[in-house]
Motif scaffolding. Structure first.
Motif, PDB file in Angstrom:
ATOM      1  N   GLY A   9     -16.273 -10.489 -26.341  1.00  0.00           N
ATOM      2  CA  GLY A   9     -17.227 -10.447 -25.240  1.00  0.00           C
ATOM      3  C   GLY A   9     -18.642 -10.705 -25.728  1.00  0.00           C
ATOM      4  O   GLY A   9     -18.920 -10.766 -26.922  1.00  0.00           O
ATOM      5  N   GLY A  10     -19.553 -10.858 -24.774  1.00  0.00           N
ATOM      6  CA  GLY A  10     -20.941 -11.090 -25.133  1.00  0.00           C
ATOM      7  C   GLY A  10     -21.736 -11.623 -23.964  1.00  0.00           C
ATOM      8  O   GLY A  10     -21.291 -11.589 -22.811  1.00  0.00           O
ATOM      9  N   LEU A  11     -22.923 -12.117 -24.284  1.00  0.00           N
ATOM     10  CA  LEU A  11     -23.840 -12.671 -23.286  1.00  0.00           C
ATOM     11  C   LEU A  11     -23.785 -14.193 -23.372  1.00  0.00           C
ATOM     12  O   LEU A  11     -23.912 -14.766 -24.465  1.00  0.00           O
ATOM     13  CB  LEU A  11     -25.261 -12.178 -23.552  1.00  0.00           C
ATOM     14  N   VAL A  12     -23.610 -14.835 -22.235  1.00  0.00           N
ATOM     15  CA  VAL A  12     -23.530 -16.290 -22.191  1.00  0.00           C
ATOM     16  C   VAL A  12     -24.221 -16.788 -20.936  1.00  0.00           C
ATOM     17  O   VAL A  12     -24.259 -16.075 -19.916  1.00  0.00           O
ATOM     18  CB  VAL A  12     -22.048 -16.749 -22.237  1.00  0.00           C
ATOM     19  N   GLN A  13     -24.757 -17.985 -20.998  1.00  0.00           N
ATOM     20  CA  GLN A  13     -25.385 -18.565 -19.824  1.00  0.00           C
ATOM     21  C   GLN A  13     -24.328 -19.116 -18.876  1.00  0.00           C
ATOM     22  O   GLN A  13     -23.220 -19.493 -19.301  1.00  0.00           O
ATOM     23  CB  GLN A  13     -26.346 -19.672 -20.235  1.00  0.00           C
ATOM     24  N   ALA A  14     -24.694 -19.190 -17.615  1.00  0.00           N
ATOM     25  CA  ALA A  14     -23.805 -19.781 -16.625  1.00  0.00           C
ATOM     26  C   ALA A  14     -23.409 -21.192 -17.061  1.00  0.00           C
ATOM     27  O   ALA A  14     -24.248 -21.960 -17.553  1.00  0.00           O
ATOM     28  CB  ALA A  14     -24.474 -19.816 -15.266  1.00  0.00           C
ATOM     29  N   GLY A  15     -22.141 -21.494 -16.894  1.00  0.00           N
ATOM     30  CA  GLY A  15     -21.613 -22.774 -17.331  1.00  0.00           C
ATOM     31  C   GLY A  15     -21.044 -22.764 -18.733  1.00  0.00           C
ATOM     32  O   GLY A  15     -20.379 -23.719 -19.150  1.00  0.00           O
ATOM     33  N   GLY A  16     -21.296 -21.692 -19.451  1.00  0.00           N
ATOM     34  CA  GLY A  16     -20.820 -21.575 -20.825  1.00  0.00           C
ATOM     35  C   GLY A  16     -19.388 -21.092 -20.919  1.00  0.00           C
ATOM     36  O   GLY A  16     -18.702 -20.918 -19.897  1.00  0.00           O
ATOM     37  N   SER A  17     -18.961 -20.868 -22.150  1.00  0.00           N
ATOM     38  CA  SER A  17     -17.581 -20.477 -22.422  1.00  0.00           C
ATOM     39  C   SER A  17     -17.537 -19.293 -23.382  1.00  0.00           C
ATOM     40  O   SER A  17     -18.455 -19.093 -24.190  1.00  0.00           O
ATOM     41  CB  SER A  17     -16.806 -21.643 -23.052  1.00  0.00           C
ATOM     42  N   SER A  85     -16.718 -22.599 -17.826  1.00  0.00           N
ATOM     43  CA  SER A  85     -17.491 -22.719 -16.578  1.00  0.00           C
ATOM     44  C   SER A  85     -17.821 -21.344 -16.019  1.00  0.00           C
ATOM     45  O   SER A  85     -17.649 -21.077 -14.819  1.00  0.00           O
ATOM     46  CB  SER A  85     -16.712 -23.551 -15.548  1.00  0.00           C
ATOM     47  N   LEU A  86     -18.297 -20.483 -16.866  1.00  0.00           N
ATOM     48  CA  LEU A  86     -18.552 -19.104 -16.458  1.00  0.00           C
ATOM     49  C   LEU A  86     -19.657 -19.024 -15.421  1.00  0.00           C
ATOM     50  O   LEU A  86     -20.618 -19.814 -15.431  1.00  0.00           O
ATOM     51  CB  LEU A  86     -18.894 -18.255 -17.680  1.00  0.00           C
ATOM     52  N   LYS A  87     -19.497 -18.057 -14.529  1.00  0.00           N
ATOM     53  CA  LYS A  87     -20.432 -17.824 -13.438  1.00  0.00           C
ATOM     54  C   LYS A  87     -20.993 -16.407 -13.541  1.00  0.00           C
ATOM     55  O   LYS A  87     -20.325 -15.524 -14.093  1.00  0.00           O
ATOM     56  CB  LYS A  87     -19.720 -17.994 -12.099  1.00  0.00           C
TER      57      LYS A  87
END
Length: 125
Positions: A9-17, A85-87
């Motif tokens: 887990g972690g912090l990711v920007q929208a659209g990331g994987s 494609s994370l939201k």
């Protein structure tokens, strides 16, 4: 007895994987169906994906189908959740779970026998 430990887990920007992993103890991992669930603050724990032990059939929530992929490596006693494609609405604590004996409905939390402690996924907009 099965112990499950999630990671990735972690912090990711929208659209990331991100790829989550769930390592299981025990020698009978291949006999367990495995599921991923998630829980956002103030919400019920919800089904994300599952993979059946005997034939590898997979199941997905409508909200993640086409973006997330569940897989398992029985030699490594590990199940994975590849998330693309994370939201922002994917933000939650993600839990893996193990089910033994065959479930009638893999989307229900009550079907699972063992749970991990969870890993936080945060998607920023």
């Amino acid at each position: 007895q099965v112990q499950l430990v999630e990671s990735g887990g972690g912090l990711v920007q929208a659209g990331g994987s991100l790829r989550l992993s769930c390592a299981a103890s025990g020698r009978t991992f291949s006999s367990y169906s495995m599921g991923w669930f998630r829980q956002a603050p103030g919400k019920e724990r919800e089904f994300v994906a599952a993979i059946r032990w005997n034939d590898g059939n997979t199941y997905y929530a409508d909200s993640v189908r086409g973006r997330f992929t569940i897989s398992r490596d029985n030699a490594k006693n590990t199940v994975y959740l590849q998330m693309t494609s994370l939201k922002p609405e994917d933000t939650a604590v993600y839990f893996c779970a193990a089910e033994f004996g065959g479930a009638s409905d893999y989307t229900r939390t009550s079907e699972y026998d063992y749970w991990g402690q969870g890993t936080q996924v945060t998607v920023s907009s």
